[in-house]
Design a protein around this motif. Structure first.
Motif, mmCIF file in Angstrom:
data_model
loop_
_atom_site.group_PDB
_atom_site.id
_atom_site.type_symbol
_atom_site.label_atom_id
_atom_site.label_comp_id
_atom_site.label_asym_id
_atom_site.label_seq_id
_atom_site.Cartn_x
_atom_site.Cartn_y
_atom_site.Cartn_z
ATOM 1 N N UNK A 147 0.821 -1.212 0.000
ATOM 2 C CA UNK A 147 0.000 0.000 0.000
ATOM 3 C C UNK A 147 0.852 1.259 0.000
ATOM 4 N N UNK A 148 1.989 1.242 0.680
ATOM 5 C CA UNK A 148 2.865 2.418 0.708
ATOM 6 C C UNK A 148 3.397 2.726 -0.689
ATOM 7 N N UNK A 212 -8.183 -6.766 7.922
ATOM 8 C CA UNK A 212 -6.728 -6.611 7.893
ATOM 9 C C UNK A 212 -6.295 -5.229 7.388
ATOM 10 N N UNK A 213 -7.240 -4.446 6.878
ATOM 11 C CA UNK A 213 -6.913 -3.133 6.332
ATOM 12 C C UNK A 213 -6.611 -2.150 7.467
ATOM 13 N N UNK A 222 -0.185 6.873 6.848
ATOM 14 C CA UNK A 222 0.460 6.313 5.658
ATOM 15 C C UNK A 222 0.433 7.310 4.498
ATOM 16 N N UNK A 223 -0.674 8.024 4.355
ATOM 17 C CA UNK A 223 -0.767 9.032 3.310
ATOM 18 C C UNK A 223 0.206 10.185 3.566
ATOM 19 N N UNK A 224 0.302 10.606 4.809
ATOM 20 C CA UNK A 224 1.261 11.658 5.153
ATOM 21 C C UNK A 224 2.695 11.195 4.889
ATOM 22 N N UNK A 225 2.990 9.958 5.264
ATOM 23 C CA UNK A 225 4.332 9.413 5.055
ATOM 24 C C UNK A 225 4.672 9.321 3.568
#
Length: 250
Positions: A147-148, A212-213, A222-225
Protein backbone atom coordinates in the motif's frame (compact mmCIF):
# COMPACT_ATOMS: atom_id res chain seq x y z
CA UNK A 1 4.12 -7.79 7.03
CA UNK A 2 4.84 -10.13 9.87
CA UNK A 3 7.92 -11.65 8.27
CA UNK A 4 10.12 -10.91 5.31
CA UNK A 5 8.66 -11.92 1.97
CA UNK A 6 5.19 -12.54 3.42
CA UNK A 7 1.97 -10.55 3.29
CA UNK A 8 -1.70 -10.99 4.14
CA UNK A 9 -4.30 -12.55 1.88
CA UNK A 10 -7.25 -12.15 4.18
CA UNK A 11 -6.20 -13.93 7.35
CA UNK A 12 -3.67 -16.13 5.54
CA UNK A 13 0.05 -15.44 5.30
CA UNK A 14 1.22 -15.83 1.71
CA UNK A 15 4.36 -15.04 -0.26
CA UNK A 16 4.40 -11.44 -1.50
CA UNK A 17 4.65 -12.54 -5.14
CA UNK A 18 1.58 -14.79 -4.75
CA UNK A 19 -0.92 -12.23 -3.49
CA UNK A 20 -1.69 -10.46 -6.77
CA UNK A 21 -2.61 -13.75 -8.42
CA UNK A 22 -4.81 -14.81 -5.50
CA UNK A 23 -6.63 -11.46 -5.48
CA UNK A 24 -7.03 -11.71 -9.26
CA UNK A 25 -8.74 -15.06 -8.83
CA UNK A 26 -11.23 -13.52 -6.40
CA UNK A 27 -12.23 -10.75 -8.78
CA UNK A 28 -12.30 -12.94 -11.89
CA UNK A 29 -14.81 -15.03 -9.95
CA UNK A 30 -17.07 -12.20 -8.77
CA UNK A 31 -16.85 -9.74 -11.71
CA UNK A 32 -20.08 -10.69 -13.46
CA UNK A 33 -22.17 -10.32 -10.27
CA UNK A 34 -20.16 -7.53 -8.66
CA UNK A 35 -22.76 -4.75 -9.01
CA UNK A 36 -25.62 -6.95 -7.80
CA UNK A 37 -23.60 -8.12 -4.80
CA UNK A 38 -22.64 -4.53 -3.92
CA UNK A 39 -26.29 -3.54 -3.81
CA UNK A 40 -27.23 -6.59 -1.72
CA UNK A 41 -24.29 -6.33 0.68
CA UNK A 42 -24.73 -2.63 1.40
CA UNK A 43 -28.47 -2.26 0.91
CA UNK A 44 -27.63 0.21 -1.85
CA UNK A 45 -25.80 2.54 0.54
CA UNK A 46 -22.57 2.19 -1.49
CA UNK A 47 -24.13 4.64 -3.95
CA UNK A 48 -24.30 7.30 -1.22
CA UNK A 49 -20.69 6.63 -0.22
CA UNK A 50 -19.60 7.12 -3.83
CA UNK A 51 -21.71 10.26 -4.23
CA UNK A 52 -19.99 11.79 -1.18
CA UNK A 53 -16.62 10.88 -2.71
CA UNK A 54 -17.50 12.74 -5.90
CA UNK A 55 -18.69 15.76 -3.92
CA UNK A 56 -15.37 15.98 -2.06
CA UNK A 57 -13.25 15.40 -5.15
CA UNK A 58 -13.40 19.00 -6.35
CA UNK A 59 -13.47 17.71 -9.94
CA UNK A 60 -14.64 20.28 -12.50
CA UNK A 61 -15.15 20.61 -16.23
CA UNK A 62 -11.95 19.93 -18.16
CA UNK A 63 -10.19 18.05 -15.35
CA UNK A 64 -8.22 14.82 -15.69
CA UNK A 65 -9.29 11.99 -13.36
CA UNK A 66 -7.80 8.56 -12.72
CA UNK A 67 -10.08 6.01 -11.07
CA UNK A 68 -7.88 3.15 -9.84
CA UNK A 69 -9.45 -0.25 -9.12
CA UNK A 70 -12.40 1.34 -10.88
CA UNK A 71 -14.11 -1.99 -11.39
CA UNK A 72 -17.53 -1.66 -12.92
CA UNK A 73 -17.25 2.08 -13.49
CA UNK A 74 -19.61 3.76 -11.01
CA UNK A 75 -17.23 6.62 -10.20
CA UNK A 76 -15.81 6.89 -13.71
CA UNK A 77 -19.28 7.35 -15.19
CA UNK A 78 -20.07 10.24 -12.85
CA UNK A 79 -16.68 11.88 -13.39
CA UNK A 80 -17.12 11.63 -17.15
CA UNK A 81 -20.36 13.62 -16.88
CA UNK A 82 -18.61 16.28 -14.79
CA UNK A 83 -15.40 16.80 -16.78
CA UNK A 84 -17.14 16.75 -20.18
CA UNK A 85 -15.46 16.23 -23.55
CA UNK A 86 -12.70 18.70 -22.67
CA UNK A 87 -11.64 16.49 -19.77
CA UNK A 88 -10.18 13.03 -19.34
CA UNK A 89 -11.27 10.07 -17.23
CA UNK A 90 -9.22 6.88 -17.08
CA UNK A 91 -10.87 3.79 -15.63
CA UNK A 92 -8.02 1.58 -14.43
CA UNK A 93 -8.14 -1.87 -12.88
CA UNK A 94 -5.51 -4.57 -12.47
CA UNK A 95 -8.13 -7.23 -13.13
CA UNK A 96 -9.05 -7.85 -16.76
CA UNK A 97 -12.46 -9.33 -15.93
CA UNK A 98 -13.49 -6.33 -13.83
CA UNK A 99 -12.17 -3.91 -16.45
CA UNK A 100 -14.13 -5.64 -19.21
CA UNK A 101 -17.34 -5.57 -17.17
CA UNK A 102 -16.83 -1.86 -16.45
CA UNK A 103 -16.06 -0.98 -20.06
CA UNK A 104 -19.06 -2.92 -21.40
CA UNK A 105 -21.35 -1.33 -18.83
CA UNK A 106 -20.26 2.22 -19.69
CA UNK A 107 -20.45 1.59 -23.44
CA UNK A 108 -23.96 0.21 -22.97
CA UNK A 109 -24.81 3.50 -21.23
CA UNK A 110 -23.56 5.36 -24.29
CA UNK A 111 -20.57 6.82 -22.50
CA UNK A 112 -17.63 7.15 -24.90
CA UNK A 113 -15.84 10.47 -24.44
CA UNK A 114 -13.90 11.34 -22.36
CA UNK A 115 -13.38 7.80 -21.07
CA UNK A 116 -10.41 5.53 -21.64
CA UNK A 117 -9.40 2.24 -20.01
CA UNK A 118 -6.15 0.84 -18.67
CA UNK A 119 -5.23 -2.48 -17.09
CA UNK A 120 -2.87 -1.15 -14.46
CA UNK A 121 -1.29 -2.05 -11.13
CA UNK A 122 -1.79 0.66 -8.50
CA UNK A 123 1.79 0.09 -7.31
CA UNK A 124 3.29 0.84 -10.74
CA UNK A 125 0.94 3.23 -12.51
CA UNK A 126 1.79 3.52 -16.23
CA UNK A 127 1.17 7.25 -16.45
CA UNK A 128 3.43 10.29 -16.63
CA UNK A 129 4.28 12.40 -13.60
CA UNK A 130 1.83 15.22 -12.82
CA UNK A 131 -0.89 13.88 -15.14
CA UNK A 132 -4.13 14.03 -13.13
CA UNK A 133 -6.10 16.61 -11.16
CA UNK A 134 -7.71 13.85 -9.09
CA UNK A 135 -7.02 10.20 -8.32
CA UNK A 136 -9.63 7.97 -6.69
CA UNK A 137 -9.50 4.41 -5.44
CA UNK A 138 -12.73 2.95 -4.07
CA UNK A 139 -12.71 -0.38 -2.22
CA UNK A 140 -9.42 -1.34 -3.85
CA UNK A 141 -6.53 -0.26 -1.64
CA UNK A 142 -7.02 -3.12 0.82
CA UNK A 143 -6.30 -5.61 -1.98
CA UNK A 144 -2.97 -3.99 -2.94
CA UNK A 145 0.12 -5.89 -1.79
CA UNK A 146 2.30 -2.86 -0.97
CA UNK A 147 0.00 0.00 0.00
CA UNK A 148 2.87 2.42 0.71
CA UNK A 149 4.28 1.87 -2.77
CA UNK A 150 0.82 2.39 -4.30
CA UNK A 151 0.29 5.65 -2.40
CA UNK A 152 3.64 6.98 -3.64
CA UNK A 153 2.69 5.96 -7.18
CA UNK A 154 -0.59 7.85 -6.87
CA UNK A 155 1.24 10.91 -5.56
CA UNK A 156 3.61 10.83 -8.54
CA UNK A 157 0.87 10.90 -11.19
CA UNK A 158 -1.10 13.68 -9.49
CA UNK A 159 -0.54 17.28 -10.52
CA UNK A 160 0.69 19.63 -7.76
CA UNK A 161 -2.37 20.56 -5.71
CA UNK A 162 -4.22 17.49 -6.99
CA UNK A 163 -6.38 15.37 -4.72
CA UNK A 164 -6.30 11.71 -3.77
CA UNK A 165 -9.51 10.16 -2.44
CA UNK A 166 -9.45 6.71 -0.88
CA UNK A 167 -12.88 5.21 -0.20
CA UNK A 168 -12.54 2.02 1.79
CA UNK A 169 -14.10 -0.15 4.44
CA UNK A 170 -12.66 0.80 7.81
CA UNK A 171 -13.12 0.31 11.55
CA UNK A 172 -16.55 0.97 13.13
CA UNK A 173 -16.44 3.59 15.85
CA UNK A 174 -18.95 1.83 18.12
CA UNK A 175 -18.33 -1.52 19.82
CA UNK A 176 -21.90 -2.76 19.39
CA UNK A 177 -21.87 -1.81 15.72
CA UNK A 178 -18.51 -3.52 15.33
CA UNK A 179 -19.83 -6.79 16.77
CA UNK A 180 -22.95 -6.68 14.60
CA UNK A 181 -20.82 -5.90 11.56
CA UNK A 182 -18.52 -8.85 12.27
CA UNK A 183 -21.48 -11.19 12.63
CA UNK A 184 -22.91 -9.95 9.33
CA UNK A 185 -19.59 -10.10 7.49
CA UNK A 186 -18.62 -13.61 8.49
CA UNK A 187 -22.01 -15.26 8.64
CA UNK A 188 -24.13 -13.53 6.01
CA UNK A 189 -21.69 -12.33 3.32
CA UNK A 190 -20.23 -15.76 2.41
CA UNK A 191 -23.77 -17.19 2.22
CA UNK A 192 -24.87 -14.33 -0.03
CA UNK A 193 -21.80 -14.91 -2.15
CA UNK A 194 -22.65 -18.58 -2.52
CA UNK A 195 -26.29 -17.87 -3.32
CA UNK A 196 -25.80 -15.02 -5.81
CA UNK A 197 -22.32 -15.54 -7.25
CA UNK A 198 -21.82 -19.24 -6.55
CA UNK A 199 -18.69 -18.38 -4.56
CA UNK A 200 -18.55 -18.22 -0.78
CA UNK A 201 -14.74 -18.33 -0.52
CA UNK A 202 -14.22 -15.03 -2.34
CA UNK A 203 -16.63 -13.22 -0.03
CA UNK A 204 -14.99 -14.82 2.99
CA UNK A 205 -11.72 -13.33 1.71
CA UNK A 206 -13.35 -9.93 1.19
CA UNK A 207 -14.60 -9.94 4.80
CA UNK A 208 -11.15 -10.92 6.07
CA UNK A 209 -9.38 -8.33 3.90
CA UNK A 210 -11.51 -5.59 5.44
CA UNK A 211 -10.39 -6.61 8.93
CA UNK A 212 -6.73 -6.61 7.89
CA UNK A 213 -6.91 -3.13 6.33
CA UNK A 214 -5.35 -0.24 8.31
CA UNK A 215 -7.75 1.73 10.50
CA UNK A 216 -8.60 5.37 9.85
CA UNK A 217 -5.72 6.99 11.72
CA UNK A 218 -3.15 4.49 10.40
CA UNK A 219 -4.15 5.08 6.79
CA UNK A 220 -4.03 8.84 7.34
CA UNK A 221 -0.46 8.49 8.64
CA UNK A 222 0.46 6.31 5.66
CA UNK A 223 -0.77 9.03 3.31
CA UNK A 224 1.26 11.66 5.15
CA UNK A 225 4.33 9.41 5.05
CA UNK A 226 3.86 8.97 1.28
CA UNK A 227 4.09 12.75 0.85
CA UNK A 228 0.48 13.94 0.86
CA UNK A 229 -0.55 16.96 2.91
CA UNK A 230 -3.75 18.23 4.53
CA UNK A 231 -4.81 14.60 4.99
CA UNK A 232 -8.16 14.00 6.63
CA UNK A 233 -10.84 11.34 6.78
CA UNK A 234 -14.61 11.26 6.99
CA UNK A 235 -16.40 8.34 8.64
CA UNK A 236 -19.62 7.11 7.08
CA UNK A 237 -22.16 4.61 8.38
CA UNK A 238 -20.53 4.60 11.81
CA UNK A 239 -17.02 4.10 10.47
CA UNK A 240 -17.88 0.97 8.49
CA UNK A 241 -16.60 3.03 5.57
CA UNK A 242 -14.20 5.97 5.62
CA UNK A 243 -13.23 8.45 2.91
CA UNK A 244 -9.63 9.68 3.14
CA UNK A 245 -8.53 12.77 1.27
CA UNK A 246 -5.04 14.19 0.76
CA UNK A 247 -3.43 16.82 -1.46
CA UNK A 248 -0.19 16.71 -3.43
CA UNK A 249 2.00 19.61 -2.33
CA UNK A 250 2.56 22.49 -4.72
Amino acid sequence: MSEQGKTHFGYQQVDVDEKAGLVAGVFHSVASRYDLMNDLMSGGIHRLWKRFTIELSGVRKGHSVLDIAGGTGDLAAKFADIVGPEGRVVLADINESMLNVGRDKLLDQGKVEPLSYAQADAQFLPFADNSFDCVTIAFGLRNVTDKDLALRSMLRVLKPGGRLLVLEFSKPTNDLLSKAYDAYSFNVLPKLGQLIAGDSDSYQYLAESIRMHPDQETLKEMMLDAGFEQCEFFNMTGGIVALHRGLKPW
